[in-house]
Every structure is written in structure tokens, then in C-alpha cells.
Design an enzyme around this catalytic site. Structure first.
Site, mmCIF file in Angstrom:
data_model
loop_
_atom_site.group_PDB
_atom_site.id
_atom_site.type_symbol
_atom_site.label_atom_id
_atom_site.label_comp_id
_atom_site.label_asym_id
_atom_site.label_seq_id
_atom_site.Cartn_x
_atom_site.Cartn_y
_atom_site.Cartn_z
ATOM 1 N N GLN A 90 0.892 -1.163 0.083
ATOM 2 C CA GLN A 90 0.085 -0.012 -0.034
ATOM 3 C C GLN A 90 0.881 1.221 -0.013
ATOM 4 O O GLN A 90 1.819 1.176 0.739
ATOM 5 C CB GLN A 90 -0.858 -0.077 1.163
ATOM 6 N N CYS A 120 -6.264 7.037 5.502
ATOM 7 C CA CYS A 120 -5.487 7.467 6.832
ATOM 8 C C CYS A 120 -6.057 8.840 7.222
ATOM 9 O O CYS A 120 -5.965 9.630 6.502
ATOM 10 C CB CYS A 120 -3.868 7.373 6.367
ATOM 11 N N GLY A 221 -13.349 -3.333 9.567
ATOM 12 C CA GLY A 221 -13.876 -2.501 10.691
ATOM 13 C C GLY A 221 -14.605 -3.143 11.845
ATOM 14 O O GLY A 221 -15.615 -3.998 11.632
HETATM 15 C C1 LIG Z 1 -2.536 0.744 14.233
HETATM 16 C C2 LIG Z 1 -3.366 0.800 13.070
HETATM 17 C C3 LIG Z 1 -2.522 1.220 11.928
HETATM 18 C C4 LIG Z 1 -3.271 1.364 10.589
HETATM 19 N N1 LIG Z 1 -2.660 1.633 9.495
HETATM 20 C C5 LIG Z 1 -3.310 1.676 8.398
HETATM 21 C C6 LIG Z 1 -2.404 1.835 7.052
HETATM 22 O O1 LIG Z 1 -1.252 1.992 7.008
HETATM 23 N N2 LIG Z 1 -3.376 1.809 5.839
HETATM 24 C C7 LIG Z 1 -4.852 1.550 5.856
HETATM 25 O O2 LIG Z 1 -5.136 1.776 4.853
HETATM 26 N N3 LIG Z 1 -5.193 1.492 6.971
HETATM 27 C C8 LIG Z 1 -4.667 1.596 8.312
HETATM 28 N N4 LIG Z 1 -5.437 1.315 9.321
HETATM 29 C C9 LIG Z 1 -6.754 1.040 9.434
HETATM 30 C C10 LIG Z 1 -6.970 -0.632 9.376
HETATM 31 O O3 LIG Z 1 -6.805 -1.117 8.146
HETATM 32 C C11 LIG Z 1 -8.515 -0.977 9.354
HETATM 33 O O4 LIG Z 1 -9.241 -0.457 8.257
HETATM 34 C C12 LIG Z 1 -9.197 -0.177 10.596
HETATM 35 O O5 LIG Z 1 -8.393 -0.395 11.737
HETATM 36 C C13 LIG Z 1 -10.676 -0.838 11.147
HETATM 37 O O6 LIG Z 1 -10.183 -2.433 10.966
HETATM 38 P P1 LIG Z 1 -9.984 -3.147 12.541
HETATM 39 O O7 LIG Z 1 -11.196 -2.811 13.510
HETATM 40 O O8 LIG Z 1 -10.086 -4.659 11.935
HETATM 41 O O9 LIG Z 1 -8.837 -2.726 13.050
HETATM 42 C C14 LIG Z 1 -4.683 1.198 10.637
HETATM 43 C C15 LIG Z 1 -5.243 0.906 11.850
HETATM 44 C C16 LIG Z 1 -4.658 0.765 12.939
HETATM 45 C C17 LIG Z 1 -5.304 0.201 14.388
#
Ligand SMILES: Cc1cc2nc3c(=O)[nH]c(=O)nc-3n(C[C@H](O)[C@H](O)[C@H](O)COP(=O)(O)O)c2cc1C
Length: 361
Positions: A90, A120, A221
Site C-alpha cells: 500500500q 488514513c 472495521g
Molecule cells: C495501528 C493501526 C494502523 C493502521 N494503519 C493503516 C494503514 O497503514 N493503511 C490503511 O489503509 N489503514 C490502516 N489502518 C486501518 C485498518 O486497516 C482498518 O481499516 C481499521 O483499523 C478498522 O479495522 P479493524 O477494526 O479490524 O482494526 C490502521 C489501523 C490501526 C489500528
């Protein structure tokens, strides 16, 4: 640490799978990109724990500025091992020319897919128009996608949020632009940029996008259990789900989802499995980084994975006070052995996952 029972009656009988150009994502379960977390050692940790149930892994986001300046640390961040395939890298940024140059570098490194970050929320990134900033300038997002899709042969995908703010939700518009600009799949985290990580993710938007989409739609999410994943598949008809924070707490979650769907008892890791995965993670960190990196990463994982260690509530705190990963791991192992809870119930995956040869960045 075991999976919750599946609650949804609309859960699929088989896990969906899909293709993005020549790349097959089977099953449709992806490890979400997480900056500071989903580097190659972490992605291989998840593969060790969950095996073939991980259909796709995505790198943490990579700056097009730093990549095109040939910064070594950024090149290492882009590296991956063969065992991780299919792997998506990415990129984030807002400059069309640099994005194209960076995309060519990702393709040359051998990635299977290239993903553009349009989600982001970090102020320093959106201020410069990147990440979720692109949701406020969809024509620019379109130009970036079109330029990149025209410059590389690997499929280009995009990851969005459902809008910048509650009063400017634009997921369907983003989908239309993405499709018209050559994106071959879209992932959506159902929160706005302004929400950051607060509240709950909106999965209705995933269902709505799926109704309109000609390309695969992947929802993201708040998936923390196998039941959550199957419920989201059932409710939205999405092609895939992405799991982020849930995989840090429980890297076996993909395997547990596959077990649920296959009617097997969901894999419940023993403390022996946990120690084995942590030892492998430490080895992989040490092979990839200078020695100063491993202690912080090990503490992150130990603090998550030892949370449920009810036999000795002080174990976690004791480990977190230690400086050396080997001392942490030896202490956990000795404690588990003394308590008689060190058995490894099942193999935690192929040694190949640990030993996979890193592809050149
Ligand atoms: C610590 C952290 C870092 C993240 N970094 C990115 C990233 O580099 N690129 C991205 O598209 N999303 C990033 N996200 C978002 C996640 O990919 C995801 O969409 C979001 O956390 C919701 O999913 P979850 O509830 O399963 O964590 C990040 C999330 C967290 C918690």
C-alpha cells in the site's frame, strides 16, 4: 482465547473467494494494513497462526516520498517473503508523478497487488492531501488511480473510508471514480475521517457499495471474532473482509473463521502455541531489523497475547518490565511449564512461513 460461537443465521455456507485480475484471494479474508504493525514479520506471524485461511495480506502504508528517495528503512518496510503471497503493497501520497514512480518500484519488487491509501486520518498526511485527504478531492484520486493503473501491470486497488465527515459521506462516489479510473477492487472502512477510530464501523455502507459495484468490495472495521466476520458476510454480501486490530489480539482468527464455516471446532490455541508463535516472531524481527527494534514489537504482541493469562495475572506486567525479548520469552515459557500449560495442541503452521526467503525490496 477460543472463538465465540457463530450467531448469525445468514452466515455463508462457504467462505467467499474472489479474483483481482490474475490474483485469487481465497478465502476472502484479508489482513488489514496497519502502520507500525503489519510489516513482514507480523504478516508471517499471522500466516504461522492462521495458515491458508489468510487469503491476502497488505503491507503497512508506505510513503511515496520516502520510497522514491530510496530511503533504506522504507525499502525494508516494503519487503515481503514468498510465503506471504498474495501480498499487496500500500502506498500513500497525493502527487501523481511520484505515485507512478513509486508504483513502478512496487511492481519491480514483485508485489502481487498495489493498493492506494485513501483512508488514513493522520493530520500530517491529510494536510498534504494524502490518505483520507483524497476523499475531499475525488478528481485527484481518480487521476492518481488512472495514472498508476496505466503505468503498472499488477492490479491496482484502493482503500477508502466512507467519507471525510458525517455531512460529506461519499463512498458510492468514491466507488464510481475508482471503477472509472481502473481500480480492480475497493476496500472500505466504514468510519469517516473525522471519526478516527471512535464509534462503530458502518457496515451498511459496505452492503450499499456491494449492490452497486462491478469490482470486488472488501469491508473493514471491528471484526473481533469469527461470529463477527460471518455476520458481516451475511449482512452485506461483500466479497471479502479485512481484519486489523482483531488479528493483533488473536492472530488465529482467520483459521477460526475457516473452522467455523467448515463445521470444525474452532482452533483454540494453547499457551504452548502462543509461545511458539512469539518465538518465531522474535526470530523474524531479529532477522529483519537491527536488535533495538525487537523489544518494542515483542512487548506490543506480548501485552496483547498475554491479556487472557489468568493462571498468573502478573506475568504480563513482569514481561513488560524486561528489556530483552529472549528473557521475556524464557519467562513466559518457564511459567507455562511450571503451571503445566505448555502443550502445543496443533502445529502452528509450516516452518516455511518463518524461514521464507525475503523478496528483494
Ligand atoms: C495501528 C493501526 C494502523 C493502521 N494503519 C493503516 C494503514 O497503514 N493503511 C490503511 O489503509 N489503514 C490502516 N489502518 C486501518 C485498518 O486497516 C482498518 O481499516 C481499521 O483499523 C478498522 O479495522 P479493524 O477494526 O479490524 O482494526 C490502521 C489501523 C490501526 C489500528
Amino acid at each position: 482465547m477460543s472463538a465465540s460461537p457463530v450467531a448469525s443465521s445468514s452466515a455463508p455456507a462457504r467462505l467467499p473467494s474472489f479474483t483481482i485480475g490474475p490474483v485469487t484471494v481465497a478465502p476472502g479474508l484479508a489482513l488489514a494494513p496497519m502502520s507500525g504493525v503489519t510489516d513482514s514479520p507480523f504478516r508471517r506471524l499471522v500466516k504461522l497462526a492462521s495458515g491458508d485461511a489468510v487469503g491476502l495480506v497488505v503491507s503497512e502504508f508506505i510513503s511515496i516520498e520516502l520510497l522514491t528517495q530510496r530511503q533504506l528503512r522504507t525499502a525494508i518496510r516494503m519487503s515481503f517473503a514468498e510465503v506471504e503471497r498474495p501480498v499487496s503493497v500500500q502506498l500513500y501520497g497525493a502527487d501523481v508523478g511520484r505515485m507512478v514512480e513509486a508504483a513502478r518500484m512496487v511492481e519491480a519488487a514483485g508485489a502481487d497487488l498495489l493498493d492506494i491509501n485513501a483512508g488514513c486520518p493522520a493530520p500530517k498526511i491529510v494536510r498534504r492531501g494524502g490518505g483520507a485527504g483524497l476523499l475531499r478531492d475525488l478528481p485527484l484520486l481518480g487521476r492518481i488511480l488512472e495514472a498508476v493503473a496505466g503505468a503498472v501491470r499488477i492490479p491496482v486497488t484502493v482503500k477508502i473510508r466512507n467519507g471525510w465527515a458525517e455531512d460529506s459521506l461519499n463512498a458510492l462516489e468514491s466507488l464510481r471514480i475508482a471503477e472509472e479510473s481502473g481500480a480492480q477492487a475497493i476496500a472500505v472502512h466504514g468510519r469517516t475521517r473525522m471519526q478516527l477510530y471512535n464509534g462503530v464501523a458502518d457496515w451498511d455502507v459496505v452492503a450499499e457499495m456491494k449492490r452497486h459495484a462491478r469490482i470486488p468490495v472488501i469491508g473493514s472495521g471491528d471484526i473481533l471474532t469469527a461470529a463477527d466476520a460471518l455476520d458481516r458476510f451475511g449482512r452485506t454480501g461483500c466479497d471479502g473482509v479485512m481484519i486489523g486490530r482483531g488479528a493483533i489480539i488473536n492472530p488465529w482468527i482467520f483459521r477460526q473463521i475457516a473452522d467455523e464455516v467448515a463445521g470444525r471446532e474452532p482452533f483454540a490455541p494453547t499457551w504452548g502455541d502462543t509461545v511458539a508463535v512469539l518465538r518465531a516472531y522474535h526470530e523474524m524481527l531479529d532477522a529483519q531489523y537491527p536488535p533495538k527494534v525487537a523489544p518494542g514489537r515483542m512487548k506490543m504482541m506480548l501485552s496483547r497475547l498475554l491479556k487472557g493469562f489468568s493462571y498468573d495475572p502478573d506475568l504480563r506486567a513482569t514481561c513488560l518490565r524486561m528489556a530483552q525479548p529472549t528473557a521475556m520469552l524464557d519467562h513466559v515459557e518457564a511459567t507455562c511449564r511450571a503451571l503445566g500449560v505448555l502443550d502445543v495442541r496443533r502445529s502452528v503452521g509450516a516452518a516455511a512461513a518463518r524461514d521464507g526467503e525475503a523478496a528483494a525490496a
